[in-house]
Design an enzyme around this catalytic site. Sequence first.
Site, PDB file in Angstrom:
ATOM      1  N   GLY A  13       5.148   4.743   1.399  1.00 54.54           N
ATOM      2  CA  GLY A  13       5.466   4.252   0.053  1.00 54.54           C
ATOM      3  C   GLY A  13       6.065   2.857  -0.010  1.00 54.54           C
ATOM      4  O   GLY A  13       6.790   2.540  -0.958  1.00 54.54           O
ATOM      5  N   MET A  91      -4.198   9.033   0.266  1.00 53.05           N
ATOM      6  CA  MET A  91      -5.227   9.220   1.290  1.00 53.05           C
ATOM      7  C   MET A  91      -6.230  10.313   0.935  1.00 53.05           C
ATOM      8  O   MET A  91      -6.641  11.092   1.788  1.00 53.05           O
ATOM      9  CB  MET A  91      -4.561   9.559   2.638  1.00 53.05           C
ATOM     10  CG  MET A  91      -3.578   8.513   3.103  1.00 53.05           C
ATOM     11  SD  MET A  91      -4.345   6.897   3.335  1.00 53.05           S
ATOM     12  CE  MET A  91      -5.258   7.219   4.819  1.00 53.05           C
ATOM     13  N   ARG A  92      -6.601  10.387  -0.314  1.00 56.92           N
ATOM     14  CA  ARG A  92      -7.477  11.468  -0.754  1.00 56.92           C
ATOM     15  C   ARG A  92      -8.533  10.888  -1.686  1.00 56.92           C
ATOM     16  O   ARG A  92      -8.207  10.075  -2.538  1.00 56.92           O
ATOM     17  CB  ARG A  92      -6.614  12.481  -1.505  1.00 56.92           C
ATOM     18  CG  ARG A  92      -7.237  13.789  -1.830  1.00 56.92           C
ATOM     19  CD  ARG A  92      -6.152  14.780  -2.203  1.00 56.92           C
ATOM     20  NE  ARG A  92      -5.355  15.107  -1.044  1.00 56.92           N
ATOM     21  CZ  ARG A  92      -5.754  15.929  -0.074  1.00 56.92           C
ATOM     22  NH1 ARG A  92      -6.918  16.538  -0.150  1.00 56.92           N
ATOM     23  NH2 ARG A  92      -4.992  16.159   0.958  1.00 56.92           N
ATOM     24  N   HIS A 110      -6.142  -1.994  -0.792  1.00 59.53           N
ATOM     25  CA  HIS A 110      -6.817  -1.664   0.467  1.00 59.53           C
ATOM     26  C   HIS A 110      -6.508  -2.769   1.486  1.00 59.53           C
ATOM     27  O   HIS A 110      -6.586  -3.957   1.146  1.00 59.53           O
ATOM     28  CB  HIS A 110      -8.330  -1.564   0.233  1.00 59.53           C
ATOM     29  CG  HIS A 110      -9.083  -1.232   1.484  1.00 59.53           C
ATOM     30  ND1 HIS A 110      -9.095   0.038   2.021  1.00 59.53           N
ATOM     31  CD2 HIS A 110      -9.805  -2.007   2.329  1.00 59.53           C
ATOM     32  CE1 HIS A 110      -9.819   0.032   3.136  1.00 59.53           C
ATOM     33  NE2 HIS A 110     -10.252  -1.196   3.337  1.00 59.53           N
ATOM     34  N   ALA A 174       1.757  -9.232   2.834  1.00 64.02           N
ATOM     35  CA  ALA A 174       0.937  -9.809   1.758  1.00 64.02           C
ATOM     36  C   ALA A 174       0.668  -8.764   0.666  1.00 64.02           C
ATOM     37  O   ALA A 174       0.659  -9.087  -0.531  1.00 64.02           O
ATOM     38  CB  ALA A 174      -0.379 -10.326   2.322  1.00 64.02           C
ATOM     39  N   GLU A 175       0.473  -7.505   1.071  1.00 68.42           N
ATOM     40  CA  GLU A 175       0.230  -6.440   0.081  1.00 68.42           C
ATOM     41  C   GLU A 175       1.393  -6.353  -0.908  1.00 68.42           C
ATOM     42  O   GLU A 175       1.187  -6.213  -2.116  1.00 68.42           O
ATOM     43  CB  GLU A 175       0.077  -5.082   0.782  1.00 68.42           C
ATOM     44  CG  GLU A 175      -1.182  -4.951   1.620  1.00 68.42           C
ATOM     45  CD  GLU A 175      -1.321  -3.563   2.238  1.00 68.42           C
ATOM     46  OE1 GLU A 175      -1.044  -2.569   1.560  1.00 68.42           O
ATOM     47  OE2 GLU A 175      -1.704  -3.475   3.422  1.00 68.42           O
TER      48      GLU A 175
END
Length: 229
Positions: A13, A91-92, A110, A174-175
């Site tokens: 998270g 993750m689904r 992503h 960066a995300e």
Amino acid sequence: MNKRVVILISGRGSNMTALIEATRERDYPAEIVGVIADRADARGLNAAAALGIEAKAITPTDHADKVALDAALDAELTRLKADIVCLAGYMRLLTPAFTEKWAGKMVNIHPSLLPLFKGLDTHRKALDAGMRLHGCTVHFVTAEMDAGPIIAQAAVPVLPGDDEDRLAARVLSAEHRLYPLALKLVAQGKVRMEAGRAAFDDLPADGMLLSPGSATSETDIEQLARMTP
Ligand code: GRF
């Protein structure tokens, strides 16, 4: 009126935390009203609760199949009066009915410069391909995994001596900067999903493509590299 955002997670998270913190800044056009995980042991659930956000698990073990799971998810999003859904390490794969219902209102981050390296192990794939640039992408979610219209991307360098962990950490940094910028655009209605593309009102001025030069310090990268997903 601020847009109401719910974040879906499966693990650590850290992007969720970055979004919660960013949305608490003055004049941010959205607020995080809930966090939902697909596993009760997702570490992000505790982090969200500690930040005062309603957090709960909706898990496959409690539901007969994917359709029932996504129906429960949808019911919770409706209860929370969500305007926007942010996937942050969820993750689904979501069912087509669910992605259709939330089309244009659901985004994902992503860890690659899409359309390169869809799916898992993106940092390994970038290293194996000998990339000199790698990065992350925020995109609208469609039924096809990691293939929805691209909203924003950030690039980071691949440096000599990088291994998966160091590269992942540089991308993660960066995300954490990109996702809040992208969510802001979506919340303001400055980017919309139209005819399978991301349509912009005007070119965002605040750096939707972060250049390699803006990667944070190597000390930060070392710290992030020690975070397990
Ligand atoms: C991030 O790298 C994100 O891009 C990917 O999953 C990871 C989640 O990390 N989809 P965190 O849970 O946000 O720390």
